[in-house]
Design an enzyme around this catalytic site. Structure first.
Site, mmCIF file in Angstrom:
data_model
loop_
_atom_site.group_PDB
_atom_site.id
_atom_site.type_symbol
_atom_site.label_atom_id
_atom_site.label_comp_id
_atom_site.label_asym_id
_atom_site.label_seq_id
_atom_site.Cartn_x
_atom_site.Cartn_y
_atom_site.Cartn_z
ATOM 1 C CE LYS A 13 -2.335 -1.068 3.793
ATOM 2 N NZ LYS A 13 -1.741 -2.357 4.195
ATOM 3 N NE ARG A 86 -4.807 -2.069 9.869
ATOM 4 C CZ ARG A 86 -3.736 -1.397 9.463
ATOM 5 N NH1 ARG A 86 -3.784 -0.125 9.249
ATOM 6 N NH2 ARG A 86 -2.595 -2.046 9.259
ATOM 7 N NE ARG A 125 7.323 -2.470 6.269
ATOM 8 C CZ ARG A 125 6.001 -2.324 6.360
ATOM 9 N NH1 ARG A 125 5.280 -2.060 5.285
ATOM 10 N NH2 ARG A 125 5.397 -2.475 7.512
ATOM 11 N NE ARG A 157 5.550 -0.430 10.432
ATOM 12 C CZ ARG A 157 4.355 -0.416 9.850
ATOM 13 N NH1 ARG A 157 4.191 0.251 8.718
ATOM 14 N NH2 ARG A 157 3.347 -1.061 10.379
ATOM 15 N NE ARG A 168 1.943 -5.225 11.081
ATOM 16 C CZ ARG A 168 3.118 -5.013 10.509
ATOM 17 N NH1 ARG A 168 4.176 -5.713 10.883
ATOM 18 N NH2 ARG A 168 3.244 -4.106 9.571
HETATM 19 P P1 AMP Z 1 0.166 0.266 9.345
HETATM 20 O O1 AMP Z 1 1.249 1.289 9.277
HETATM 21 O O2 AMP Z 1 -1.009 0.617 8.486
HETATM 22 O O3 AMP Z 1 0.681 -1.133 9.088
HETATM 23 O O4 AMP Z 1 -0.398 0.273 10.843
HETATM 24 C C1 AMP Z 1 0.438 -0.049 11.932
HETATM 25 C C2 AMP Z 1 -0.390 -0.381 13.154
HETATM 26 O O5 AMP Z 1 -1.187 0.739 13.548
HETATM 27 C C3 AMP Z 1 -1.411 -1.519 12.964
HETATM 28 O O6 AMP Z 1 -0.832 -2.800 13.113
HETATM 29 C C4 AMP Z 1 -2.404 -1.194 14.077
HETATM 30 O O7 AMP Z 1 -1.894 -1.562 15.344
HETATM 31 C C5 AMP Z 1 -2.459 0.318 14.038
HETATM 32 N N1 AMP Z 1 -3.492 0.802 13.081
HETATM 33 C C6 AMP Z 1 -3.272 1.425 11.893
HETATM 34 N N2 AMP Z 1 -4.439 1.742 11.299
HETATM 35 C C7 AMP Z 1 -5.411 1.308 12.126
HETATM 36 C C8 AMP Z 1 -6.838 1.329 12.056
HETATM 37 N N3 AMP Z 1 -7.484 1.858 11.005
HETATM 38 N N4 AMP Z 1 -7.530 0.782 13.083
HETATM 39 C C9 AMP Z 1 -6.897 0.257 14.156
HETATM 40 N N5 AMP Z 1 -5.564 0.177 14.275
HETATM 41 C C10 AMP Z 1 -4.812 0.715 13.272
#
Ligand code: AMP
Length: 215
Positions: A13, A86, A125, A157, A168
């Site tokens: 993404k 999400r 990554r 990360r 995840r």
């Molecule tokens: P990402 O960078 O999109 O992979 O998000 C990293 C982490 O942030 C995820 O594993 C969740 O813990 C939290 N997170 C991101 N977006 C959301 C969302 N829309 N709802 C709930 N948790 C989120």
């Protein structure tokens, strides 16, 4: 134009947003970036979110909406949402926010990838600490250990470790995957295989959007 990028962590993404936002003139709103910023700045929301994120679990809807709702409402020129919604509750909330202002989602792009691809991609990554550009350890080759675009250093990360990656994927299957049929029913879903090169994927998305504009 209002777009959503859907896909499990590691589907590509962020990489697609880098390619699409300039070409489409859209603003990137990334839930994960906003949450990581809140954690780094030790805000109250960030402190509440931190452990969930480390473990790869979803943060509560209240926290996410508090961070995102105004951004979505204020972004009048159009956006690409990445990492939000999400779950079904968030998807319905997004519909409500847009509907209140006579706006709607134009397209949800779903990047499909196999589980083996995700694990491989996430464990190698690296992310630029300044511009957020995504790299992988092997492809850096002879280049220095700094970002080719802005020269800042990389970081890995906290949640790109095997335990959090597993969590995840589990959370994606339980909460996020149902959104595919939600948006399919609304006839705004575009599925694309995420194992192609980033350039090919971006081109296909742009071609599809071009055709859709003419309809
Ligand atoms: P990402 O960078 O999109 O992979 O998000 C990293 C982490 O942030 C995820 O594993 C969740 O813990 C939290 N997170 C991101 N977006 C959301 C969302 N829309 N709802 C709930 N948790 C989120």
């Amino acid at each position: 134009m209002h777009l959503v990028l859907l896909g499990v962590a590691g589907a590509g993404k962020g990489t697609q947003v880098e390619r699409l936002r300039g070409k489409l003139g859209l603003v990137h709103i990334a839930a994960g970036d906003l949450l990581r910023k809140a954690v780094k700045e030790r805000t109250l929301l960030g402190q509440k979110a931190e452990n969930f994120m480390k473990e790869g679990r979803l943060v509560s809807d209240d926290i996410v909406l508090e961070l995102l709702e105004d951004k979505i409402r204020e972004e009048k020129k159009g956006f690409i949402l990445d990492g939000f919604p999400r779950n079904l509750f968030q998807a319905k909330k997004l519909d409500e926010i847009l509907h209140r202002e006579n706006r709607r989602l134009d397209l949800v792009i779903n990047l499909e990838v196999k589980e083996s691809t995700i694990i491989e991609r996430l464990s190698r990554r690296l992310v630029c600490s300044s511009c957020g550009r995504i790299y992988n350890k092997e492809n850096l080759g002879d280049f220095s250990s700094t970002c080719r675009v802005c020269g800042a250093s990389f970081f890995q990360r906290d949640d790109d470790n095997p335990e959090a990656i597993k969590e995840r994927i589990k959370s994606y299957l339980k909460h996020t995957h149902p959104l595919i049929s939600y948006y399919r029913k609304k006839k705004i879903l575009y599925n694309i295989k995420g194992e192609q090169s980033p350039e090919e994927i971006a081109q296909k998305i742009l071609n599809f959007l071009g055709k859709k504009e003419k309809i």
